[in-house]
Design a protein around this motif. Structure first.
Motif: not given
Lengths: 294, 179, 794
Positions: C208-216, C248-252
């Motif tokens: 019941g767990r979600l693992r996420i990778w994201t370029s953040t 450079f900011g956009v990924k916030i």
């Protein structure tokens, strides 16, 4: 950005290639260097049903330079043509222009003939072919024909090649005696498409005075535009002020504005670059050795 | 609808000296084939229209944009990716070491394209001038470093390369003249 | 190997892996994942009448197509408005998939999942959407005129109006001996990292767990937002930031539509799902920044001293406002720069347009504020015929006036108080570096040669290290290795190296024994994110404090084992020893073993910690106020931001014929407090300057009247190659340590880019002899300005 699906053939000979083109014609595109074609496919701006990859047709990979001029086969990569001293000797304008085509990595794969038949209004080689009054040879199942430059380019990214034809060779005539060339372009970044570019051919008479001057422009119209600059400078010494030619160019050309440059600015660039290139070409013409016969 | 489906083609690519047999649709870009079919993810995709250079690999030792090549068109070709630059024991090449010495990478995304391009250029011109060094990297985009340190890395790589050459020469001499 | 590492240009630990091609960026992961493509609006403003997916259904390998109708619960509600503000009265955010209307070309309408991206794009192409186009509002002028509205319930297209005021600007202006008015403009640009956005999600149905990778830039932000949207508990969601190819900011910004939809699809389909954005998508579906129109009124005396300033500006915030009004707030407050301004009024309208959303891009509103102030300074100098540095110097806050309260509220909701900085010293350094005093004669000589050269200057102050907090965790393992974690993220800044340097120094261990993990909520769940040049300040400080806590524990345990006083102990090369007593030492690994009293040994080393081997029978094995193991965990939460500052000078040459602009020299004087790794800081400055040059001379988002982005590719959005850079950036440093954090650090990440529009405008104005008031500027635009000035082409 991924290309749509297409069928793929890799003919081993020109005969096989034109048979495929005869069969699939309008739905097929030829893949040589691919440096212009593949981005179009990736952006889905072109969706050919079949790609005909000619990279295995070894007989098309040649560069030939002699007293008539320079001939390059369909698989001659920009980098090979650029590096060829025989080409540079016979037709220095081609070599000069090639330095401005994209970046070295693109030139390693892209072909000079491919660039010509891609007919990008910002392409260097169509302008060079036009000002030199060169030609392209095309082959189909019904025969072979030679298309002079002034009949080849019919619109932006359009040529008079038929869908069943394979362009196999480009011919750049050799320089007449006592002539010189120069190429100049201005782009925003190094290696970008030019905002304005000019390929100039100047011929002098026996007294080293201007006999003729012609300029082929890129990025100034939908197709390469050749302007005869002779009239205002005919008869002048080669090292005189030839600025009148630049003025004629600025008056003749009618560029469109785009996000990078206004029409007036393009005109100004045409003025400046023409002035520089005409002077340079005239100088080279004066110091050139008369082309040997044969 | 008369739209073509994906026809599959069996091809062999020699990548970093190893033959790989893959079956790919004709439209498979070489960049995607390397990354996803061969799991060589060192080659990166920054734009897919040939401008940024992050995807640059060597084909027959010559730099080309892998996003502008079809895998199927590369059948039989010898390809070098960034994973093939280090020595068999994992020792980083002079170019790679130069990048570390000169802080020539930050996020590292553009780096593989620079490494392959520079490696090929130095093979042809082992001692470039500063101006030539700038020319060599002139077709690759970097958003992090501002390029100053990358230029330095090209020159440093030339130094390291020359040093390695001298070392190899000396070693050869030593082996040729037993004490 | 001994010696302090903080302050040294230590080579990066990240490099060997990245250089060998073993980076793990988002698209390198999830080879077993199915892939996503998104149907995006071709119209800038339209009603969606119908979505017909029938033609897409027979694409082979298609797994699912989602539209708004498939979203339920919180997922069907608009994406969160991340930073509320009382002045933000008309905040609007988009739905994860467009509901009945679209407000920018690029807005997501349908999500397609297929076996691979090629097939997913095939399916997207076959979906037929019927639209009713609506009038598009493009550009600040059109937004202000409000002939058409972006959102029907937002009058005048005004999302927010905010006034900040110190003193009585109107009276000061009225009473001033000199007054000037300026109309200024800055055009839209974008972060444009080489790696676009991407997200990979795995739903573990068993756990019941979600693992996420994201370029953040914020793992914890994504985690919280996704948990809410998918109706999960926070504890069910893990977010990991992989290697990131620039932010450079956009990924916030978070959550992107894809960041909630991809996990949703993964759970729905029971398969890992991956989205990797392509370059065109990044142009039209990520975020832009910088576009503003500004009106400045300034009153000053004969010496150029500022008496009063009233600034009115209009900020283009794009179609939606997920990040709130942080960018214009930063413009409003950082506009003051290093200057004293007794009476200041700033008012802005943040306006909707039918274009891509506007969120922070390196500088985040400061470049626009600096542009306004620095153009004003140049205008004052021009008016009074005074030297431009003199006018600035006369307005500087002096070092002995620190801390200096500007009387405004900053972007962290706290008073804008500069803690430190020596502006006169910075200016002296810059003038010396660029040889300011000999400029007039240099320029005169160049002019005599027919050359046009110009020298520009710009000063700025940057509030860095904003809160609320960051944390650090330092753990010594039984192997002697030190594991460090902090929750914020990395996009190439060398955090793994810089933070390791801090820990190596604090603990006395070799750098190679320290391993740092960032941006993994499994390792450190309390964090804010990487932005506002805050990571070194915030996480650096927290990690230092955590390391000190760990060190105290180490010494306590070791003192026991060595039967010594903790005050007599030192740690060198990972060994704790009694100072001056050779042989009396113990390794950190052993200390870690001893710190965890065991019942069961599991290997040779752990035997030493079992109950018959060690322990005082008259004392509890783990003391009341203590814990097993060697761990330190601490947080740094600042009262206020700490203020870095800098001054740039650029020498340019403009071509009289072609109006090309060439950078001859670029000089930077930079004060960022203590430098953890000067090599990394220099790299940040180089990169920032390059983005600044790009932003000043090459990059802008070119929208047409219909709201179509005309340069959505690298062919036409002109990021500089090396050929557009000067050969060498000249940098000098000042280090006035911050009094606000344990290491005295100030942020450096944005320094290179903040003053660039201003400094180039200053230089080109100097070269041309007329004031440049709109940036960026291209040769064509300079040519047209020359014509307007009455110059005829040669």
């Amino acid at each position: 950005m991924k290309p749509p699906a297409f069928r793929y053939s890799r003919p081993g000979s020109v005969a096989e290639a034109v048979r495929l083109l005869a069969e699939h014609g309008p739905a097929a595109k030829v893949l040589a260097g691919g440096q212009s074609l593949i981005p179009l496919l990736s952006m889905r701006l072109a969706e050919p049903g079949r790609l005909i990859d000619i990279n295995s047709i070894a007989e098309l990979d040649y560069r030939h330079a002699d007293s008539d001029g320079v001939r390059v086969g369909a698989l001659a990569r920009h980098s090979a043509v650029l590096a060829d001293p025989a080409v540079a000797a016979r037709q220095p304008l081609l070599t000069a222009a090639l330095r401005h085509v994209a970046h070295p990595t693109i030139r390693n794969r892209g072909t000079s003939l491919g660039s010509i038949v891609h007919a990008d209004p910002a392409g260097e080689l169509p302008a060079v072919l036009s000002v030199l009054a060169g030609s392209v040879t095309a082959v189909s199942t019904t025969g072979r024909r030679t298309i002079p430059a002034d009949q080849l380019f019919t619109g932006p990214l359009e040529t008079s090649l038929r869908p069943d034809e394979l362009a196999v060779e480009a011919f750049f005539p050799a320089l007449p005696a006592r002539s010189g060339t120069a190429f100049a372009e201005l782009s925003r970044r190094h290696g970008d498409y030019a905002l304005c570019g000019v390929a100039v051919l100047v011929e002098l008479d026996a007294e080293l005075r201007i006999r003729t001057a012609r300029a082929g422009y890129l990025s100034m119209a939908a197709t390469p535009q050749v302007v005869d600059l002779t009239e205002p400078i005919a008869g002048r010494p080669h090292d005189a002020d030839l600025g009148a030619a630049a003025e004629l160019a600025a008056d003749t050309l009618e560029p469109e504005p785009d996000i990078h440059a206004s029409a007036e600015y393009r005109r100004q660039l045409a003025r400046v670059l023409t002035g520089r290139a005409v002077a340079e070409a005239a100088q080279r013409a004066a110091t050139s050795e008369a082309v040997a016969d044969g | 609808m008369a739209e073509p489906q994906d026809e599959l083609h069996e091809i062999t690519l020699y990548v970093n000296g190893i033959p790989h047999e893959v079956t790919v649709p004709a439209r498979r870009l070489l960049s995607d084939c390397l990354r996803h079919d061969l799991r060589l993810t060192g080659t990166h995709v920054g734009c897919e229209h040939g401008v940024c250079g992050a995807c640059t690999v060597l084909v027959g030792g010559v730099p080309m944009r892998s996003c502008l090549l079809l895998a199927v068109s590369m059948h039989g070709e010898r390809i070098t990716t960034v994973e093939g630059l280090a020595g068999p024991d994992g020792t980083l090449s002079p170019v790679q070491r130069a990048f570390a010495d000169c802080h020539a990478l930050q996020c590292g995304f553009c780096t593989p394209g620079f490494l392959t391009t520079i490696t090929a250029a130095l093979a042809e011109n082992p001692a470039p001038s500063r101006e030539q060094a700038r020319e060599i990297i002139g077709g690759n985009l970097c958003r992090c470093t501002g390029y100053q340190n990358i230029v330095a890395a090209v020159l440093r790589a030339a130094e390291l390369g020359q040093a390695e050459l001298r070392e190899a020469e000396i070693q050869q001499e030593q082996q040729g003249d037993p004490a | 190997m001994t010696g302090k590492l903080v302050g040294e240009p230590v080579k990066r630990v990240e490099d060997p892996r990245l250089l060998a091609g073993h980076g793990r960026y988002l698209d390198d992961l999830g080879h077993d994942a199915v892939e996503v493509a998104v149907l995006r609006s071709p119209h800038a403003h339209a009603q969606i009448l119908d979505i017909d997916v029938s033609a897409a259904l027979d694409v082979p390998g298609l797994l699912a197509i989602y539209t708004y109708e498939d979203l339920t619960g919180p997922l069907a509600e608009p994406l969160p408005l991340l930073i509320p503000h009382p002045a933000l009265t008309h905040g609007r955010t988009q739905y994860a998939l467009a509901r009945d209307e679209v407000n920018y070309a690029g807005e997501a309408i349908a999500l397609v999942v297929a076996e691979n991206r090629y097939l997913a794009e095939d399916a997207v192409q076959r979906i037929v959407v019927s639209y009713q186009p609506l009038p598009a509002v493009v550009g600040v002028a059109a937004a202000r005129a409000a002939e058409h509205l972006v959102h029907p319930d937002v009058p005048g297209n005004v999302a927010a109006n905010l006034v900040q005021e110190v003193g009585d600007a109107a009276s000061a202006l009225a009473a001033a001996p000199h007054r000037l008015e300026l109309e200024l403009a800055v055009e839209r640009s974008a972060s444009m990292p080489l790696e676009g956005r991407g997200v990979l999600a795995r739903w573990d149905a068993d756990a019941g767990r979600l693992r996420i990778w994201t370029s953040t830039q914020t793992s914890t932000g994504v985690r919280a937002a996704v948990a809410v949207k998918l109706g999960l508990e926070l504890g069910q969601v893990e977010v990991i930031t992989p290697d990131v190819g620039g932010g450079f900011g956009v990924k916030i910004v978070h959550p992107w539509p894809e960041e909630v939809l991809v996990p949703f699809a993964a759970r729905n389909l029971g398969r890992p799902v991956k989205f990797t954005e392509d370059r065109r998508e990044h142009f039209i579906a990520a975020a832009h920044e910088r576009g503003q129109l500004q009106h400045v009124e300034v009153g000053f005396d004969d010496d150029g001293r500022l008496l009063g300033m009233s600034v009115r500006f209009w900020h283009d915030n794009g179609a939606y406002l997920p990040y709130g009004i942080i960018v214009p707030i930063i413009t409003s407050t950082q506009l003051l720069g290093p200057y004293k301004l007794p009476a200041y009024r700033v008012e802005f309208d943040s306006l909707y347009t039918n274009t891509v959303i506007v969120t922070p891009y390196r500088g985040a509103g400061r470049p626009q504020g600096v542009f306004a102030m620095e153009r004003t300074m140049d205008a004052i100098a021009d008016c009074l015929q005074l030297d431009r540095t003199q006018v600035r110097a006369v307005n500087f806050i002096q070092p002995d006036e620190m801390p200096y309260d500007q009387g405004l509220i900053f972007q962290d909701g706290r008073p804008l108080v500069y803690d430190s900085g020596d502006f006169p010293a910075s200016l002296e350094k810059l003038k010396k570096l660029v040889d300011w005093d000999s400029w007039t004669s240099y320029q005169a000589a160049a002019r005599a040669d027919g050359r046009r050269v110009g020298l520009g200057i710009a000063c700025y102050v940057e509030g860095t290290g904003v809160g609320p907090y960051e944390g650090g965790h330092v753990q010594v393992e039984t192997s002697g290795k030190v594991k460090v974690a902090t929750g914020l993220t990395s996009q190439g800044q060398g955090h793994q190296t810089a933070f390791a340097q801090i820990v190596a120094d604090e603990l006395g261990v070799p750098l190679a024994d320290v391993e740092v993990v960032t941006g993994d909520t499994r390792r450190f769940p309390y964090a804010v994110g990487t932005f506002a040049s805050r990571a070194a300040v915030m996480s650096g400080s927290a990690i230092a404090l955590a390391a000190r806590a760990a060190r105290a524990k180490i010494l306590k345990v070791a003192a026991d084992a060595l039967e010594a006083d903790p005050a007599d102990l030192e740690i060198v090369d990972g060994r704790v020893r009694v100072a001056g007593v050779p042989g009396a030492e113990i390794s950190l690994g052993t200390v870690a073993v001893l710190a965890n009293p065991l019942r069961y040994a599991f290997d040779e080393a752990s035997k030493a910690a079992t109950q018959f081997a060690v322990g005082d029978p008259d004392a509890a094995p783990v003391p009341e106020d203590d814990e097993p193991g060697i761990e330190g965990r601490d947080y740094y939460s600042p009262l206020r931001s700490t203020f870095a500052n800098g001054m740039h000078a650029v020498m340019v040459e403009t071509d009289p014929d072609t109006a090309e602009i060439r950078v001859l020299r670029y000089c930077v004087v930079h004060d960022c407090g203590t430098l953890i790794n000067p090599m990394i800081v220099e790299g940040q400055v180089h990169g920032g300057v390059a983005q600044g040059i790009g932003g000043a001379l090459y990059e802008r988002m070119a929208y047409d009247e219909a709201g179509q982005l005309q340069n959505a590719s690298f062919m036409d959005f002109l990021m500089p190659y090396v050929s557009e850079m000067p050969d060498g950036i000249e940098i000098d440093h000042l280090e006035t340590p911050s009094p606000l954090n344990p290491l005295g650090i100030k942020g450096a990440g944005e320094a290179g880019v903040i003053p660039s529009a201003a400094v180039f405008a200053s230089a080109i104005s100097d070269a041309e002899g007329f004031q440049i008031t709109s940036m960026p500027i291209s040769p064509s635009e300079l040519f047209e300005l020359r014509r307007q000035q009455g110059e005829s082409p040669s």
